[in-house]
Write a protein that holds these residues in place. Structure first.
Motif, short mmCIF file in Angstrom:
data_model
loop_
_atom_site.label_atom_id
_atom_site.label_comp_id
_atom_site.label_asym_id
_atom_site.label_seq_id
_atom_site.Cartn_x
_atom_site.Cartn_y
_atom_site.Cartn_z
N THR A 113 0.94 -1.24 -0.40
CA THR A 113 0.16 -0.16 0.16
C THR A 113 0.89 1.18 0.26
OG1 THR A 113 -0.36 0.17 2.44
CG2 THR A 113 -1.76 -1.21 1.20
N LYS B 264 -7.29 -3.62 7.63
CA LYS B 264 -8.31 -4.58 7.17
C LYS B 264 -7.65 -4.47 5.97
CE LYS B 264 -12.14 -4.42 10.03
NZ LYS B 264 -13.84 -4.57 10.38
N ASP C 180 -8.35 -4.33 2.05
CA ASP C 180 -8.78 -3.20 0.36
C ASP C 180 -9.31 -3.79 -0.50
OD1 ASP C 180 -6.67 -2.70 -0.73
OD2 ASP C 180 -5.73 -1.01 -0.02
N GLN D 200 -7.90 -4.24 -2.68
CA GLN D 200 -7.21 -3.72 -4.30
C GLN D 200 -5.54 -4.26 -4.56
OE1 GLN D 200 -8.79 0.05 -4.68
NE2 GLN D 200 -10.97 -0.72 -5.28
N SER E 35 -3.54 -4.96 -0.72
CA SER E 35 -3.88 -5.67 0.50
C SER E 35 -5.18 -6.90 0.79
CB SER E 35 -4.13 -4.70 1.43
OG SER E 35 -5.18 -4.15 1.42
#
Length: 544
Positions: free
Chosen positions: A282, A438, A440, A442, A444
């Protein structure tokens, strides 16, 4: 039921780069001498390459020595490193470290990027063309010894035994594979390699081996953002109190390999390597490479990176250790594929020579002698202080490692040592639990969706291949002392503390196992022992 047997001149256990290079070199040497040498190679994966996972940036020097025309033969290495970058990350920013400031060991220009699994599958075809007998889906479960106490071969794993231990309707006993010499190329933390080290005291003069855990995903990205030849490494965030770093490689058909390597000597029991990896992706410096892409595969594997002082004795009566079963990875370069192949080639040359003499006279001694004179030995000698320096922590360790490699060029008149990985954890109450974000969905992801992409399969109705030496030690000691770290250091969710009638119990989800061996290494009481499941089971990485 009587066990069948087969006999060979040379038996190789493991179908990774070390084992395959050894098989090819043995046949080459025998042909050059006008002799016939029977060579058999077995591998526990369903097919050669199924259990193979690496970054992978490959130094082609071993391929050049083994098969000089590997390019025209169609080896699946076509992307050369043309843009080599190193970024030091903070949580939201990245600083580029220029080449002039980096030690030479971190220069990857001119090396090749690709899939080690695909390379091994290609090497297997080359080996078979030379007459090597290759049997995938056969795990080496036990050792065979001769009357003098030397290794005489291996027993392959049983098939069809039920979960309660009784033979099922399709039960097949293991086969005895006998050989004049056996080379063990099981990879890092080989379960038979451990037994050989103990049986022949191979580690009496060596440090304990140290390990890192590598986690990797393979992505396919839009063509417009693909940068073939880009090799990117990172240090710093998200590993604020652990040693390691990230990687991202652009190669092939719009493919991007992204991953995290973390030393298993970390101290915080709340740390989860899987979650740290998901956080890494990320970061803005990596996000732009992956955004809009499709995640194709996930996997994890340990690597033996203790270096020269952690190498055991290589030879013993009847055989030798090669590749990561011994630990030939260059920790400063984080390159092990060429070292594994070179070690396999040296051992094969020694074996072919030994086969011309009465068994036992040479004990593959030439392997050890040639290794001591090799280019590989010189490389590992220069890198011997790299991992012990890093063990001083992310910041101080990086500084000390930089001094050793950049200023002293690996020629310091001293040799440093480091403690074993499993005894490094602090008690859980000395650290605050880590609140991981948490996923995502996309960049992770959660663990179940990741495991799905590893193509891992195990029959549920078989004995558990993860053995506990003491059944209740995880609950009685690990849980109150370290908050059950096996729930977090395992990158496959194999270990889980559940409550039954208010009493905690360790539940083992053996079907999730990626065969990474982290549990066998990091468990603080050394209570977990990894053994192979039925042959062919586990992940199927393919392009990893």
């Amino acid at each position: 039921m009587q066990q069948e047997s087969m006999s060979f001149d040379l038996l190789i256990v493991g179908g990774g780069p070390a084992g395959l290079a050894a098989a090819i070199r043995a046949k080459q040497q025998a042909a050059a001498a006008g002799r016939e040498v029977s060579v058999c190679l077995i591998d526990k994966g369903a097919q050669i390459g199924a259990h193979i996972l690496s970054g992978a940036v490959i130094d082609p020097c071993a391929l050049d020595a083994l098969l000089p025309d590997w390019k025209t033969r169609g080896a699946p290495l076509t992307t050369q490193v043309t843009d080599d970058r190193f970024l030091f990350l903070s949580e939201n920013k990245a600083r580029s470290v220029p080449h002039w400031l980096r030690p030479a060991c971190l220069d990857n220009r001119g090396l090749y990027m690709g899939s080690l699994g695909e390379l091994c599958a290609w090497l297997a075809r080359e080996a078979e063309a030379l007459g090597v007998e290759i049997y995938a889906g056969f795990a080496a479960a036990d050792l065979l010894f001769d009357t003098q106490g030397g290794v005489a071969g291996v027993v392959t794993g049983e098939m069809g035994r039920l979960r309660d231990g009784h033979p099922g309707p399709n039960f097949q006993p293991g086969m005895h594979l006998l050989a004049q010499y056996t080379l063990f190329a099981e990879g890092a933390r080989g379960h038979l390699g451990k037994r050989l080290e103990a049986a022949f005291e191979l580690r009496a003069k060596a440090d304990a081996q140290s390990f890192s855990l590598g986690l990797k995903e393979l992505w396919q990205v839009p063509a417009a953002q693909h940068q073939p030849g880009l090799c990117l490494h990172t240090g710093g965030w998200p590993l604020t109190d652990a040693v390691g770093g990230g990687f991202l490689y652009h190669y092939g058909d719009n493919l991007v390999a992204v991953g995290l390597v973390i030393s298993l000597a970390y101290k915080n029991p709340w740390l989860s390597p899987f979650e740290e990896f998901q956080r890494l992706k990320t970061h803005p410096a990596l996000r732009s490479h992956l955004a809009g892409g499709t995640r194709l595969a996930y996997g994890a594997r340990v690597l033996a990176d203790g270096g020269l002082q952690a190498l055991p004795e290589l030879v013993f009566p009847g055989g030798a250790l090669i590749g990561d079963d011994a630990g030939f990875l260059d920790p400063a370069r984080l390159k092990g594929i060429h070292g594994a192949m070179l070690s396999g080639m040296l051992a094969a040359e020694a074996a072919v020579k030994a086969l011309a003499e009465p068994r036992g006279t040479g004990v593959l001694k030439a392997y050890h002698e040639e290794w001591r004179q090799s280019r590989l030995y010189k490389q590992l000698s220069r890198a011997r202080n790299f991992k012990p320096s890093l063990s001083q922590g992310p910041k101080l360790g990086a500084l000390l490692a930089g001094i050793d490699q950049k200023l002293l060029r690996g020629r310091a008149p001293w040799t440093l040592h480091k403690p074993t990985d499993h005894n490094q954890l602090d008690p859980a109450d000395e650290h605050a639990p880590i609140a991981y974000p948490k996923p995502d969905g996309q960049l992770s992801f959660d663990l179940p969706s990741s495991l799905y992409l590893s193509n891992t399969q195990h029959s549920e109705d078989q004995p558990c291949h993860l053995h506990l030496k003491a059944a209740n030690l995880s609950v009685d000691f690990n849980l109150p002392t370290y908050a059950a770290p096996e729930q977090r250091y395992c990158p496959a969710g194999v270990y889980e503390i559940i409550e039954e009638a208010g009493t905690p119990r360790l539940h083992i989800n053996a079907a999730n196992c990626l065969h990474c061996k982290a549990c066998d290494i990091k468990d603080p009481t050394q209570n977990i022992e990894w053994t192979p499941p039925q042959g062919g089971e586990g992940p199927v990485y393919g392009r990893m």
